[in-house]
Design a protein around this motif. Structure first.
Motif, short mmCIF file in Angstrom:
data_model
loop_
_atom_site.label_atom_id
_atom_site.label_comp_id
_atom_site.label_asym_id
_atom_site.label_seq_id
_atom_site.Cartn_x
_atom_site.Cartn_y
_atom_site.Cartn_z
N GLY A 1 0.81 -1.20 0.00
CA GLY A 1 0.00 0.00 0.00
C GLY A 1 0.84 1.25 0.00
N VAL A 2 0.19 2.34 -0.32
CA VAL A 2 0.81 3.66 -0.37
C VAL A 2 -0.06 4.61 0.46
N ALA A 3 0.53 5.46 1.26
CA ALA A 3 -0.21 6.40 2.10
C ALA A 3 -1.13 7.26 1.24
N SER A 4 -2.34 7.52 1.75
CA SER A 4 -3.37 8.36 1.13
C SER A 4 -3.92 7.81 -0.18
N ARG A 5 -3.71 6.52 -0.45
CA ARG A 5 -4.20 5.93 -1.70
C ARG A 5 -4.93 4.62 -1.41
N TYR A 6 -5.78 4.21 -2.37
CA TYR A 6 -6.41 2.89 -2.31
C TYR A 6 -5.40 1.86 -2.80
N GLY A 7 -5.56 0.63 -2.35
CA GLY A 7 -4.73 -0.45 -2.88
C GLY A 7 -5.12 -0.79 -4.30
N ILE A 8 -6.41 -1.14 -4.50
CA ILE A 8 -6.96 -1.46 -5.82
C ILE A 8 -8.32 -0.79 -5.91
N SER A 9 -8.57 -0.07 -6.98
CA SER A 9 -9.90 0.52 -7.19
C SER A 9 -10.51 -0.11 -8.44
N ILE A 10 -11.81 -0.41 -8.35
CA ILE A 10 -12.55 -1.03 -9.44
C ILE A 10 -13.61 -0.04 -9.92
N ASP A 11 -13.63 0.22 -11.23
CA ASP A 11 -14.56 1.19 -11.80
C ASP A 11 -15.17 0.62 -13.08
N ALA A 12 -15.60 -0.65 -13.02
CA ALA A 12 -16.20 -1.31 -14.19
C ALA A 12 -17.07 -2.46 -13.72
N ASP A 13 -17.95 -2.92 -14.61
CA ASP A 13 -18.76 -4.10 -14.35
C ASP A 13 -17.98 -5.36 -14.73
N ASN A 14 -18.44 -6.51 -14.22
CA ASN A 14 -17.94 -7.82 -14.66
C ASN A 14 -16.44 -8.00 -14.43
N VAL A 15 -15.98 -7.64 -13.25
CA VAL A 15 -14.56 -7.76 -12.91
C VAL A 15 -14.38 -8.90 -11.91
N THR A 16 -13.39 -9.76 -12.13
CA THR A 16 -13.00 -10.78 -11.15
C THR A 16 -11.58 -10.49 -10.70
N LEU A 17 -11.40 -10.36 -9.40
CA LEU A 17 -10.08 -10.14 -8.82
C LEU A 17 -9.77 -11.35 -7.95
N ASP A 18 -8.89 -12.23 -8.42
CA ASP A 18 -8.48 -13.41 -7.67
C ASP A 18 -7.11 -13.12 -7.09
N LEU A 19 -7.03 -13.04 -5.78
CA LEU A 19 -5.76 -12.73 -5.12
C LEU A 19 -4.81 -13.93 -5.08
N ASN A 20 -5.27 -15.08 -5.55
CA ASN A 20 -4.43 -16.28 -5.65
C ASN A 20 -3.70 -16.62 -4.35
N GLY A 21 -4.37 -16.37 -3.23
CA GLY A 21 -3.78 -16.71 -1.94
C GLY A 21 -2.84 -15.66 -1.37
N PHE A 22 -2.60 -14.59 -2.10
CA PHE A 22 -1.69 -13.54 -1.64
C PHE A 22 -2.40 -12.54 -0.75
N ALA A 23 -1.63 -11.69 -0.07
CA ALA A 23 -2.17 -10.66 0.81
C ALA A 23 -1.95 -9.28 0.21
N LEU A 24 -2.95 -8.44 0.37
CA LEU A 24 -2.86 -7.02 0.00
C LEU A 24 -2.71 -6.28 1.32
N ILE A 25 -1.52 -5.75 1.60
CA ILE A 25 -1.20 -5.21 2.91
C ILE A 25 -1.04 -3.70 2.85
N GLY A 26 -1.75 -3.01 3.74
CA GLY A 26 -1.71 -1.56 3.79
C GLY A 26 -0.53 -1.03 4.57
N VAL A 27 -0.37 0.29 4.53
CA VAL A 27 0.67 0.99 5.29
C VAL A 27 0.00 2.11 6.08
N THR A 28 0.73 2.76 6.94
CA THR A 28 0.20 3.86 7.73
C THR A 28 -0.43 4.91 6.82
N ASN A 29 -1.62 5.35 7.18
CA ASN A 29 -2.38 6.39 6.47
C ASN A 29 -2.85 5.98 5.08
N ALA A 30 -2.82 4.69 4.74
CA ALA A 30 -3.40 4.24 3.47
C ALA A 30 -4.92 4.28 3.58
#
Length: 167
Positions: A1-30
């Protein structure tokens, strides 16, 4: 993650996000780990962990008719997962989020999920939400907090700060 930002933003229909077992980890002020920016439909997020974001782990309140499956959301600054109307949340866990573990908007189905040690409710459910086979333990407020016509079947609430079930 990055401070003051989203990790992943979705702005469409019909989206599949498979994290494949991984972690999306934030940081301070994200901000939130995964977010739907506008009203979108038929989004699927599955198979991974979202932890340590300043806001919600997944803020999907604008997503309609979506699927969230096999997610572990923990230590986020607000809710673990906010699901939009008519969505399905299956086999997810929310542990140690500052706010509610899972907030399910109207008409959602929540099944086989576990909430523990969240700062507010384990589950908060809007009108017409169906919650099946879920567990809510050691949350600061109610284990299951439901609104009009919320239904809880085969669920377990134990050692929560307020009521086990409130509807």
């Amino acid at each position: 993650g990055v401070a003051s930002r989203y990790g992943i933003s979705i702005d469409a229909d019909n989206v599949t996000l498979d994290l494949n077992g991984f972690a999306l980890i934030g940081v301070t002020n994200a901000r939130s780990g995964i977010v739907v920016l506008n009203t979108s439909t038929n989004i699927c997020v599955r198979n991974g962990a979202v932890q340590g974001w300043g806001d919600a782990g997944l803020y999907m309140g604008s997503g309609n008719g979506c699927l969230y499956e096999a997610l572990r959301v923990s230590a986020n600054g607000e809710e673990g997962l906010r699901a939009g109307p008519g969505s399905v949340v299956k086999a997810c866990s929310a542990i140690g989020n500052t706010g509610t573990g899972i907030y399910a908007n109207s008409g959602c189905i929540v099944a086989e999920c576990t909430m523990r040690y969240n700062g507010l409710y384990g589950f908060a459910c809007s009108a017409g939400t169906l919650v099946n086979d879920c567990t809510s333990i050691n949350n600061k407020r109610d284990g299951f907090h439901g609104s009009t016509a919320a239904s809880f079947k085969r669920c377990l609430a134990r050692e929560n700060g307020d009521d086990g079930f409130y509807a």
